[in-house]
Design a protein around this motif. Structure first.
Motif, PDB file in Angstrom:
ATOM      1  N   GLU A 219     -43.404  24.172   2.899  1.00  0.00           N
ATOM      2  CA  GLU A 219     -43.971  24.115   4.249  1.00  0.00           C
ATOM      3  C   GLU A 219     -42.969  24.686   5.253  1.00  0.00           C
ATOM      4  OE1 GLU A 219     -45.448  20.299   5.342  1.00  0.00           O
ATOM      5  OE2 GLU A 219     -46.722  20.104   3.565  1.00  0.00           O
ATOM      6  N   GLN A 220     -43.482  25.425   6.238  1.00  0.00           N
ATOM      7  CA  GLN A 220     -42.620  26.157   7.152  1.00  0.00           C
ATOM      8  C   GLN A 220     -41.678  25.246   7.934  1.00  0.00           C
ATOM      9  OE1 GLN A 220     -41.910  29.126   7.279  1.00  0.00           O
ATOM     10  NE2 GLN A 220     -41.124  29.637   9.313  1.00  0.00           N
ATOM     11  N   ARG A 221     -42.138  24.061   8.321  1.00  0.00           N
ATOM     12  CA  ARG A 221     -41.274  23.157   9.083  1.00  0.00           C
ATOM     13  C   ARG A 221     -40.080  22.722   8.238  1.00  0.00           C
ATOM     14  NH1 ARG A 221     -45.959  18.490   9.544  1.00  0.00           N
ATOM     15  NH2 ARG A 221     -46.283  18.142   7.306  1.00  0.00           N
ATOM     16  N   TYR A 222     -40.294  22.535   6.943  1.00  0.00           N
ATOM     17  CA  TYR A 222     -39.191  22.163   6.060  1.00  0.00           C
ATOM     18  C   TYR A 222     -38.297  23.365   5.761  1.00  0.00           C
ATOM     19  CZ  TYR A 222     -42.314  18.177   5.282  1.00  0.00           C
ATOM     20  OH  TYR A 222     -43.143  17.098   5.451  1.00  0.00           O
ATOM     21  N   TYR A 223     -38.908  24.518   5.613  1.00  0.00           N
ATOM     22  CA  TYR A 223     -38.137  25.738   5.360  1.00  0.00           C
ATOM     23  C   TYR A 223     -37.168  26.006   6.507  1.00  0.00           C
ATOM     24  CZ  TYR A 223     -37.126  30.725   4.803  1.00  0.00           C
ATOM     25  OH  TYR A 223     -36.489  31.937   4.682  1.00  0.00           O
ATOM     26  N   MET A 224     -37.663  25.859   7.739  1.00  0.00           N
ATOM     27  CA  MET A 224     -36.802  26.120   8.898  1.00  0.00           C
ATOM     28  C   MET A 224     -35.757  25.027   9.071  1.00  0.00           C
ATOM     29  SD  MET A 224     -39.036  27.951  11.856  1.00  0.00           S
ATOM     30  CE  MET A 224     -39.140  29.732  11.770  1.00  0.00           C
ATOM     31  N   ALA A 225     -36.137  23.790   8.810  1.00  0.00           N
ATOM     32  CA  ALA A 225     -35.171  22.692   8.908  1.00  0.00           C
ATOM     33  C   ALA A 225     -34.044  22.901   7.897  1.00  0.00           C
ATOM     34  CB  ALA A 225     -35.853  21.352   8.689  1.00  0.00           C
ATOM     35  N   ASP A 226     -34.392  23.295   6.680  1.00  0.00           N
ATOM     36  CA  ASP A 226     -33.377  23.540   5.662  1.00  0.00           C
ATOM     37  C   ASP A 226     -32.479  24.721   6.059  1.00  0.00           C
ATOM     38  OD1 ASP A 226     -34.337  21.462   4.134  1.00  0.00           O
ATOM     39  OD2 ASP A 226     -35.590  22.741   2.862  1.00  0.00           O
ATOM     40  N   MET A 227     -33.075  25.730   6.660  1.00  0.00           N
ATOM     41  CA  MET A 227     -32.292  26.886   7.091  1.00  0.00           C
ATOM     42  C   MET A 227     -31.307  26.497   8.195  1.00  0.00           C
ATOM     43  SD  MET A 227     -33.667  30.705   8.039  1.00  0.00           S
ATOM     44  CE  MET A 227     -34.956  30.066   9.110  1.00  0.00           C
ATOM     45  N   LEU A 228     -31.751  25.643   9.118  1.00  0.00           N
ATOM     46  CA  LEU A 228     -30.891  25.216  10.223  1.00  0.00           C
ATOM     47  C   LEU A 228     -29.738  24.338   9.748  1.00  0.00           C
ATOM     48  CD1 LEU A 228     -33.426  24.389  13.088  1.00  0.00           C
ATOM     49  CD2 LEU A 228     -31.799  26.275  12.999  1.00  0.00           C
ATOM     50  N   LYS A 229     -29.907  23.660   8.618  1.00  0.00           N
ATOM     51  CA  LYS A 229     -28.851  22.769   8.136  1.00  0.00           C
ATOM     52  C   LYS A 229     -27.553  23.516   7.875  1.00  0.00           C
ATOM     53  CE  LYS A 229     -31.868  19.258   6.064  1.00  0.00           C
ATOM     54  NZ  LYS A 229     -32.377  18.651   4.802  1.00  0.00           N
ATOM     55  N   GLY A 230     -27.662  24.801   7.577  1.00  0.00           N
ATOM     56  CA  GLY A 230     -26.453  25.584   7.338  1.00  0.00           C
ATOM     57  C   GLY A 230     -25.704  25.947   8.599  1.00  0.00           C
ATOM     58  N   PHE A 231     -26.313  25.676   9.764  1.00  0.00           N
ATOM     59  CA  PHE A 231     -25.700  26.083  11.025  1.00  0.00           C
ATOM     60  C   PHE A 231     -25.515  24.930  12.003  1.00  0.00           C
ATOM     61  CE2 PHE A 231     -28.158  29.687   9.380  1.00  0.00           C
ATOM     62  CZ  PHE A 231     -27.193  30.679   9.343  1.00  0.00           C
ATOM     63  N   SER A 232     -26.046  23.755  11.701  1.00  0.00           N
ATOM     64  CA  SER A 232     -26.101  22.667  12.676  1.00  0.00           C
ATOM     65  C   SER A 232     -25.487  21.396  12.115  1.00  0.00           C
ATOM     66  CB  SER A 232     -27.563  22.384  13.077  1.00  0.00           C
ATOM     67  OG  SER A 232     -28.235  23.568  13.435  1.00  0.00           O
ATOM     68  N   GLN A 233     -25.019  20.545  13.024  1.00  0.00           N
ATOM     69  CA  GLN A 233     -24.487  19.248  12.604  1.00  0.00           C
ATOM     70  C   GLN A 233     -25.607  18.335  12.139  1.00  0.00           C
ATOM     71  OE1 GLN A 233     -21.126  17.011  14.599  1.00  0.00           O
ATOM     72  NE2 GLN A 233     -22.822  15.790  15.364  1.00  0.00           N
ATOM     73  N   GLU A 234     -26.678  18.258  12.927  1.00  0.00           N
ATOM     74  CA  GLU A 234     -27.867  17.491  12.560  1.00  0.00           C
ATOM     75  C   GLU A 234     -29.092  18.347  12.827  1.00  0.00           C
ATOM     76  OE1 GLU A 234     -27.730  12.925  13.267  1.00  0.00           O
ATOM     77  OE2 GLU A 234     -26.806  13.824  15.039  1.00  0.00           O
ATOM     78  N   VAL A 235     -30.144  18.123  12.063  1.00  0.00           N
ATOM     79  CA  VAL A 235     -31.385  18.872  12.235  1.00  0.00           C
ATOM     80  C   VAL A 235     -32.541  17.893  12.359  1.00  0.00           C
ATOM     81  CG1 VAL A 235     -32.976  20.551  11.220  1.00  0.00           C
ATOM     82  CG2 VAL A 235     -30.498  20.845  10.945  1.00  0.00           C
ATOM     83  N   PHE A 236     -33.416  18.155  13.321  1.00  0.00           N
ATOM     84  CA  PHE A 236     -34.583  17.303  13.549  1.00  0.00           C
ATOM     85  C   PHE A 236     -35.836  18.166  13.594  1.00  0.00           C
ATOM     86  CE2 PHE A 236     -30.930  15.243  15.406  1.00  0.00           C
ATOM     87  CZ  PHE A 236     -31.085  13.906  15.067  1.00  0.00           C
ATOM     88  N   ILE A 237     -36.931  17.590  13.132  1.00  0.00           N
ATOM     89  CA  ILE A 237     -38.241  18.219  13.296  1.00  0.00           C
ATOM     90  C   ILE A 237     -38.932  17.539  14.464  1.00  0.00           C
ATOM     91  CG2 ILE A 237     -40.506  18.602  12.251  1.00  0.00           C
ATOM     92  CD1 ILE A 237     -39.166  18.716   9.539  1.00  0.00           C
ATOM     93  N   SER A 238     -39.279  18.313  15.470  1.00  0.00           N
ATOM     94  CA  SER A 238     -39.994  17.786  16.633  1.00  0.00           C
ATOM     95  C   SER A 238     -41.477  17.685  16.286  1.00  0.00           C
ATOM     96  CB  SER A 238     -39.791  18.717  17.835  1.00  0.00           C
ATOM     97  OG  SER A 238     -40.627  18.334  18.911  1.00  0.00           O
TER      98      SER A 238
END
Length: 391
Positions: A219-238
């Motif tokens: 799912e795209q929301r999970y794909y983007m959240a996983d991608m952001l994990k490599g660049f962010s301290q914490e990741v949230f789905i709004s």
């Protein structure tokens, strides 16, 4: 019977502000002319990279000027090289913080104003004056020795038990070390980066939840959240309340809107309400062509001096707010725009001091909001996979 304590107001996270800004130092203990020279030296060196400000108090008996003399409460003059704003009444701490909200660093004449950190000048001629302010020395971070001083005053040692560990420089001969001290402090104070995937829309034009669409094997929301994990301290789905309760996988952290009915604008504000001291890398789930390369380019070129770092969109001719790094200083700006009846994040970017980048590939900023746009994006992704599979 024990009565429960009654709380009138909702507890919310407050930004880590001082009297003026997040990063502020009162320079105290020397003549005012010396304090101003020290502040000028630091500001001149750091202003190319940071937004710097200086705060002072004048005790000269200056009479009201201009329209203030006839009863105006405020007078604004748009000068050729700068703008000038005169208030008749003294500013409150809350107004001060609003005026200094965009500043990365504020230096304060500590002989007249207080700040949450202090730089203490040891000057034999000002010993008595400094001692009167000993109670204000709550967070000494650097000591500067005047030419007439070799020893730190005993009362300074008492209020700063760690005095021997503090960086100590000669005020006139160690200018480079003094500047480097503030450079290091501002580098250390760089806001950490959190990620926010915007997935709370109702997808009315698409007819299906865009966050659940599968473009890249999940799912795209999970794909983007996983991608952001490599660049962010914490990741949230709004997301909306009903999405959080029933539809978002438990492995992913969520943030529901506390500013409701405002679309992406409310999601960004809700993220800052959750943590006002971090920067937020915001990305919409309806941009299926975004990849690691685009995110890395955005982050590598991040400018904390500006309110935000964003890409220029060739399609709209404006900044693209839905793949943007919003710095903590954006929070008060977003609230100010909202108070004037605006809830468009793009309008905030257009009318603010931002760092605008050219995206490596303009096509990646394409939004997918309709079935027709979905078909076009599928073809692009299919072609990308085909090129990857070529020997």
């Amino acid at each position: 019977m024990i009565l429960k304590e009654h709380k009138k107001h909702t507890a919310i996270t407050r930004p880590a502000m001082g009297n003026f800004a997040r990063n502020e130092w009162a320079i105290v203990g020397g003549p005012c002319t010396v304090i101003k020279v020290v502040a000028d030296t630091i500001i001149e060196a750091l202003s190319p990279k940071y937004q710097c400000a200086y705060a002072d108090t004048s005790h000269d008996d200056i009479q009201l000027q201009g329209r203030l003399t006839v009863g105006a409460a405020l007078e604004f003059t748009d000068q050729i090289n700068f703008s000038q704003l005169n208030y008749k009444e003294h500013l409150t701490l809350f107004t001060q913080r609003q005026l200094f909200a965009q500043m990365d660093m504020v230096l304060v004449n500590g002989n007249h104003q207080q700040a949450k950190a202090q730089v203490v000048i040891i000057d034999a001629n000002k010993k008595a004056s400094l001692q009167k302010r000993a109670a204000q020395l709550t967070n000494i971070q650097m000591i500067l020795l005047a030419d007439n001083a070799d020893e730190i005053f005993d009362f300074v040692k008492e209020v700063a038990p760690n005095w021997s560990e503090l960086p100590t420089f000669r005020i006139n001969s160690d200018k480079e070390q003094i500047i480097r001290f503030f450079q290091n402090k501002l580098q250390q104070a760089k806001p950490v980066l959190n990620g926010l995937v915007l997935a709370g829309g109702k997808s009315e034009r698409m007819g299906v939840d865009k966050g659940t669409m599968n473009w890249h094997g999940k799912e795209q929301r999970y794909y983007m959240a996983d991608m952001l994990k490599g660049f962010s301290q914490e990741v949230f789905i709004s997301c909306r309340d009903e999405q959080q309760q029933n539809k978002i996988a438990g492995a992913y952290s969520t943030l529901t809107d506390t500013f409701t009915g405002l679309g992406p604008y409310g999601a960004i504000l809700s993220a800052f309400r959750h943590n006002p001291d971090t920067a937020w890398l915001v990305i919409a789930c309806d941009m299926p062509l975004i990849d690691d390369t685009v995110l890395k380019h955005l982050i590598d070129n991040r400018s904390t001096q500006h309110l935000a770092t964003a890409y220029y969109s060739d399609a709209t001719g404006f900044p693209e707010p839905l793949i943007t790094i919003w710095e903590p200083k954006a929070y008060p700006a977003l609230l100010q725009f909202l108070s004037q009846g605006y809830s468009c994040p793009r309008k905030v970017l257009i009318n603010s001091d931002i760092h605008l980048l050219r995206v490596p590939d303009a096509a990646v900023l394409s939004n997918v909001n309709t079935p027709e746009e979905m078909d076009r994006a599928k073809r692009i992704i299919h072609n990308q996979f085909a090129k990857t599979d070529e020997p």
